[in-house]
Design a protein around this motif. Sequence first.
Motif, mmCIF file in Angstrom:
data_model
loop_
_atom_site.group_PDB
_atom_site.id
_atom_site.type_symbol
_atom_site.label_atom_id
_atom_site.label_comp_id
_atom_site.label_asym_id
_atom_site.label_seq_id
_atom_site.Cartn_x
_atom_site.Cartn_y
_atom_site.Cartn_z
ATOM 1 N N HIS A 96 30.968 -12.782 -3.968
ATOM 2 C CA HIS A 96 31.690 -12.413 -2.755
ATOM 3 C C HIS A 96 32.738 -11.367 -3.117
ATOM 4 C CE1 HIS A 96 35.196 -12.830 0.018
ATOM 5 N NE2 HIS A 96 34.230 -12.709 0.893
ATOM 6 N N ARG A 97 32.767 -10.304 -2.363
ATOM 7 C CA ARG A 97 33.739 -9.227 -2.581
ATOM 8 C C ARG A 97 34.442 -8.946 -1.255
ATOM 9 N NH1 ARG A 97 32.403 -5.556 -6.472
ATOM 10 N NH2 ARG A 97 31.611 -7.443 -7.483
ATOM 11 N N SER A 98 35.754 -8.939 -1.245
ATOM 12 C CA SER A 98 36.499 -8.708 -0.010
ATOM 13 C C SER A 98 37.681 -7.789 -0.280
ATOM 14 C CB SER A 98 36.993 -10.037 0.573
ATOM 15 O OG SER A 98 37.703 -9.823 1.775
ATOM 16 N N ILE A 99 37.798 -6.751 0.538
ATOM 17 C CA ILE A 99 38.897 -5.790 0.397
ATOM 18 C C ILE A 99 39.458 -5.497 1.779
ATOM 19 C CG2 ILE A 99 39.560 -3.456 -0.353
ATOM 20 C CD1 ILE A 99 37.009 -3.600 -2.203
ATOM 21 N N LEU A 100 40.748 -5.699 1.952
ATOM 22 C CA LEU A 100 41.442 -5.357 3.186
ATOM 23 C C LEU A 100 42.676 -4.568 2.794
ATOM 24 C CD1 LEU A 100 41.547 -5.733 6.300
ATOM 25 C CD2 LEU A 100 43.018 -7.707 5.890
ATOM 26 N N ASP A 101 42.666 -3.276 3.094
ATOM 27 C CA ASP A 101 43.746 -2.384 2.664
ATOM 28 C C ASP A 101 44.127 -1.469 3.820
ATOM 29 O OD1 ASP A 101 45.297 -0.289 1.488
ATOM 30 O OD2 ASP A 101 44.467 -0.793 -0.472
ATOM 31 N N GLN A 102 45.287 -1.689 4.373
ATOM 32 C CA GLN A 102 45.721 -0.890 5.520
ATOM 33 C C GLN A 102 46.030 0.536 5.124
ATOM 34 O OE1 GLN A 102 48.307 -2.921 8.259
ATOM 35 N NE2 GLN A 102 49.325 -1.031 8.867
ATOM 36 N N GLU A 103 46.486 0.742 3.901
ATOM 37 C CA GLU A 103 46.870 2.088 3.465
ATOM 38 C C GLU A 103 45.673 3.027 3.410
ATOM 39 O OE1 GLU A 103 49.035 4.295 -0.331
ATOM 40 O OE2 GLU A 103 49.356 2.148 0.006
ATOM 41 N N ILE A 104 44.552 2.561 2.845
ATOM 42 C CA ILE A 104 43.369 3.422 2.783
ATOM 43 C C ILE A 104 42.403 3.128 3.936
ATOM 44 C CG2 ILE A 104 43.523 3.713 0.292
ATOM 45 C CD1 ILE A 104 41.259 1.691 -0.007
ATOM 46 N N GLU A 105 42.840 2.248 4.839
ATOM 47 C CA GLU A 105 42.104 1.929 6.069
ATOM 48 C C GLU A 105 40.674 1.456 5.775
ATOM 49 O OE1 GLU A 105 42.565 5.465 8.434
ATOM 50 O OE2 GLU A 105 44.623 4.955 8.966
ATOM 51 N N VAL A 106 40.606 0.298 5.117
ATOM 52 C CA VAL A 106 39.302 -0.284 4.816
ATOM 53 C C VAL A 106 39.346 -1.791 5.035
ATOM 54 C CG1 VAL A 106 39.839 -0.546 2.351
ATOM 55 C CG2 VAL A 106 37.460 -0.510 3.096
ATOM 56 N N GLN A 107 38.321 -2.310 5.683
ATOM 57 C CA GLN A 107 38.073 -3.744 5.824
ATOM 58 C C GLN A 107 36.627 -3.941 5.392
ATOM 59 O OE1 GLN A 107 36.362 -4.981 9.391
ATOM 60 N NE2 GLN A 107 35.543 -6.414 7.866
ATOM 61 N N PHE A 108 36.462 -4.529 4.210
ATOM 62 C CA PHE A 108 35.130 -4.619 3.605
ATOM 63 C C PHE A 108 34.909 -6.018 3.050
ATOM 64 C CE2 PHE A 108 32.736 -4.683 -0.374
ATOM 65 C CZ PHE A 108 31.526 -4.139 0.030
ATOM 66 N N ALA A 109 33.712 -6.536 3.222
ATOM 67 C CA ALA A 109 33.334 -7.798 2.584
ATOM 68 C C ALA A 109 31.827 -7.837 2.410
ATOM 69 C CB ALA A 109 33.805 -9.005 3.401
ATOM 70 N N ALA A 110 31.385 -8.463 1.327
ATOM 71 C CA ALA A 110 29.952 -8.576 1.045
ATOM 72 C C ALA A 110 29.666 -9.874 0.298
ATOM 73 C CB ALA A 110 29.484 -7.386 0.212
ATOM 74 N N TYR A 111 28.473 -10.401 0.525
ATOM 75 C CA TYR A 111 27.957 -11.565 -0.195
ATOM 76 C C TYR A 111 26.598 -11.209 -0.768
ATOM 77 C CZ TYR A 111 31.167 -14.750 2.374
ATOM 78 O OH TYR A 111 32.243 -15.403 2.892
ATOM 79 N N THR A 112 26.228 -11.883 -1.850
ATOM 80 C CA THR A 112 24.839 -11.876 -2.306
ATOM 81 C C THR A 112 24.345 -13.313 -2.306
ATOM 82 O OG1 THR A 112 25.097 -9.913 -3.700
ATOM 83 C CG2 THR A 112 23.282 -11.386 -4.230
#
Length: 360
Positions: A96-112
């Motif tokens: 599981h990978r999750s990234i929430l960063d307002q500065e670079i404007e990204v909301q990302f998550a993934a599962y395998t």
Amino acid sequence: MGNLLDYIKWRGDLDLSVDGFNEVDGLVFSAFSYLRFGDLVGDDFQSFVTIQELSRQFFSGSQEEQNSRIRTEKDKMLLQLMGNSKRYGSLPVISHRSILDQEIEVQFAAYTIGLERGLYAVIFRGTDHTLVGWKEDMNLGFMDELPGQKYAMEYLKEATRALRGRFIVCGHSKGGNLSLYSGASLDGRTQKRLVDVYNYDGPGFVQKFLETPGYQAIIPKIHTFVPQSSVVGMLLEHEEPYQVVKSSNMGISQHEPYSWEMEGPAFLTVDSVDSGSRFVDTSLRSWLAGLSKEDREEFVTAVYGIIMDAKPEKITDLTKPQTIMSILKKLNQADMQTKEMIGSTLSALRKSITEALTSQ
């Protein structure tokens, strides 16, 4: 006829080795990806937690903890049914990978998820209720590559290096866009290990991306589905064919995956999107075509800045009267140049809507 939850009740006793992965399973996993298990599943490709165990840990938590992990109450029902089923319960969630960063404007998550020996599903989460997630979607209108698309590309490449075998990639909404983008980014040799790419009402791309050899190579493997009144899935450009799914909801709420109708292991489909979807598609295409990339960026940045000044915590706060009043106040306090830019851009949108109405 039923929905995702009905499908699991009906098909849950047949594991994937008996009845293989299908288009509805892809939507089940895409809906599952909205659940937040970042503290329960490692981000490496060595360890794993089964869906059954995730369900057990979820329901052993307090109501507050449960609510912090879901997007909608139906997510709870989905997880419980998946955890108790023979089809999904024993499947390992490997990374599981999750990234929430307002500065670079990204909301990302993934599962395998391991489906069966030598076959894996990589699932990308769509847009959640965070403001930065919706800002990232708006950035599609003027950015050649979103940070989330870059993270998706890196995640899928890492998965294919760490795990031997074949891959299915899928996602709903923005997750569908990330699925196509990451699949197209693989080198030719690795693309041969890509079995299918499932895109559930995900927005498209700029034309330049559709002409890349990587995207052209995976078109035969792409399965795109949109609801009758699709809005999100009609945005920007597509080149792959798509199927239109019946939904129990109306209008833009058909984007909700739990509203999609199915019979057995396949969706109930119709011949084409409805007139409302075609109208929105025509209006937005005309509007965006009249704006330069710089115009789009300036407009999105200005509107987002005003909204954020009103300090909403999530996208649903934008419907609250106090938030609306605060946004209008911040707009009134904006400098004249910003007001004129927003006004002229919205006037162009009204013109495109009027032209689309008169052409019907």
